[in-house]
Write a protein that holds these residues in place. Structure first.
Motif, PDB file in Angstrom:
ATOM      1  N   GLU A   1      36.629  44.167  35.318  1.00 43.72           N
ATOM      2  CA  GLU A   1      36.169  44.340  36.690  1.00 43.72           C
ATOM      3  C   GLU A   1      37.028  43.502  37.632  1.00 43.72           C
ATOM      4  OE1 GLU A   1      34.100  46.375  39.194  1.00 43.72           O
ATOM      5  OE2 GLU A   1      33.876  46.610  37.036  1.00 43.72           O
ATOM      6  N   LYS A   2      37.210  42.234  37.242  1.00 39.50           N
ATOM      7  CA  LYS A   2      37.972  41.294  38.064  1.00 39.50           C
ATOM      8  C   LYS A   2      39.427  41.747  38.140  1.00 39.50           C
ATOM      9  CE  LYS A   2      38.434  37.166  36.535  1.00 39.50           C
ATOM     10  NZ  LYS A   2      38.076  35.902  35.876  1.00 39.50           N
ATOM     11  N   GLU A   3      39.937  42.188  36.999  1.00 37.44           N
ATOM     12  CA  GLU A   3      41.340  42.563  36.880  1.00 37.44           C
ATOM     13  C   GLU A   3      41.655  43.804  37.723  1.00 37.44           C
ATOM     14  OE1 GLU A   3      45.259  43.089  35.727  1.00 37.44           O
ATOM     15  OE2 GLU A   3      43.986  41.314  35.746  1.00 37.44           O
ATOM     16  N   SER A   4      40.681  44.723  37.834  1.00 35.75           N
ATOM     17  CA  SER A   4      40.976  45.975  38.531  1.00 35.75           C
ATOM     18  C   SER A   4      40.592  45.882  40.004  1.00 35.75           C
ATOM     19  CB  SER A   4      40.202  47.121  37.884  1.00 35.75           C
ATOM     20  OG  SER A   4      38.825  46.862  37.996  1.00 35.75           O
ATOM     21  N   ASN A   5      40.297  44.669  40.436  1.00 31.17           N
ATOM     22  CA  ASN A   5      39.753  44.506  41.771  1.00 31.17           C
ATOM     23  C   ASN A   5      40.757  43.898  42.744  1.00 31.17           C
ATOM     24  OD1 ASN A   5      37.681  45.050  43.376  1.00 31.17           O
ATOM     25  ND2 ASN A   5      36.378  43.351  42.761  1.00 31.17           N
ATOM     26  N   ASN A   6      42.024  43.954  42.401  1.00 27.45           N
ATOM     27  CA  ASN A   6      43.032  43.384  43.295  1.00 27.45           C
ATOM     28  C   ASN A   6      43.222  44.288  44.505  1.00 27.45           C
ATOM     29  OD1 ASN A   6      44.185  41.077  41.633  1.00 27.45           O
ATOM     30  ND2 ASN A   6      44.243  42.791  40.201  1.00 27.45           N
ATOM     31  N   ILE A   7      43.455  43.660  45.647  1.00 28.67           N
ATOM     32  CA  ILE A   7      43.725  44.431  46.863  1.00 28.67           C
ATOM     33  C   ILE A   7      45.036  43.937  47.455  1.00 28.67           C
ATOM     34  CG2 ILE A   7      42.959  44.976  49.199  1.00 28.67           C
ATOM     35  CD1 ILE A   7      40.137  44.755  48.293  1.00 28.67           C
TER      36      ILE A   7
ATOM     37  N   ARG B   1      44.384  49.366  45.970  1.00 27.53           N
ATOM     38  CA  ARG B   1      43.427  48.634  45.119  1.00 27.53           C
ATOM     39  C   ARG B   1      43.608  49.050  43.669  1.00 27.53           C
ATOM     40  NH1 ARG B   1      40.663  50.413  49.380  1.00 27.53           N
ATOM     41  NH2 ARG B   1      39.670  48.904  50.776  1.00 27.53           N
ATOM     42  N   GLY B   2      43.408  48.073  42.771  1.00 21.04           N
ATOM     43  CA  GLY B   2      43.483  48.391  41.346  1.00 21.04           C
ATOM     44  C   GLY B   2      43.933  47.183  40.554  1.00 21.04           C
ATOM     45  N   THR B   3      44.407  47.423  39.338  1.00 19.15           N
ATOM     46  CA  THR B   3      44.938  46.320  38.538  1.00 19.15           C
ATOM     47  C   THR B   3      46.250  45.870  39.177  1.00 19.15           C
ATOM     48  OG1 THR B   3      46.209  47.811  37.145  1.00 19.15           O
ATOM     49  CG2 THR B   3      43.971  47.290  36.408  1.00 19.15           C
ATOM     50  N   LYS B   4      46.681  44.670  38.821  1.00 20.10           N
ATOM     51  CA  LYS B   4      47.952  44.159  39.381  1.00 20.10           C
ATOM     52  C   LYS B   4      49.082  45.133  39.091  1.00 20.10           C
ATOM     53  CE  LYS B   4      47.479  39.242  39.981  1.00 20.10           C
ATOM     54  NZ  LYS B   4      46.183  38.873  39.351  1.00 20.10           N
TER      55      LYS B   4
END
Length: 140
Positions: free
Chosen positions: A17-23, A72-75
């Motif tokens: 969840e945290k990993e795919s939450n990059n903006i 938005r998504g993973t790094k």
């Protein structure tokens, strides 16, 4: 005892969840937006499918020179999407640059004293206003 395995699963899900939450937000020239989106959104959808990133493109309401792209998504996904979008924006920019032909007798006026005219032009067109960066951009 199998009791511990559920907890691990929960942690993994949270990590994902945290990993795919990059903006990531960046800007592109407004005039490259049409090409980035593609006909009927074909181009942007292809980038979304390939990179698995969520992408929003906002055109400036005041008709400004820069549009804002939010990814938005993973790094990995957002970096891939940004690279794909910037590649298209660069293509558009290069095509526009190539189509401007200035007769040599006007070069002096355009460049101005010590290159100031050209610097103003680059800044006005949304380019970098740092002279050192500009020096690399300007080829006559």
């Amino acid at each position: 005892s199998h009791g511990g395995s559920n907890i691990n699963y929960g942690v993994q899900a949270f990590e994902f969840e945290k990993e795919s939450n990059n903006i990531l937000k960046f800007t592109v020239p407004t005039r490259s937006v049409a090409r980035i989106l593609g006909r009927g959104g074909a181009s942007i959808n292809e980038i979304k499918d390939t990179t698995e990133a969520a992408i929003d493109v906002e055109k400036p309401e005041d008709g400004g020179a820069l549009a804002t792209v939010t990814v938005r998504g993973t790094k990995k996904a957002i970096n891939a999407a940004k690279a794909a979008i910037l590649a298209i924006a660069d293509q558009v920019a290069e095509e526009t640059t190539a189509s401007v032909v200035v007769e040599s007798k006007y070069h002096r006026t355009l460049i101005g004293a010590g290159g100031q005219g050209l610097r103003d032009l680059v800044s006005r067109c949304g380019g970098p206003s740092d002279p050192k960066v500009q020096a690399n951009l300007i080829r006559l």
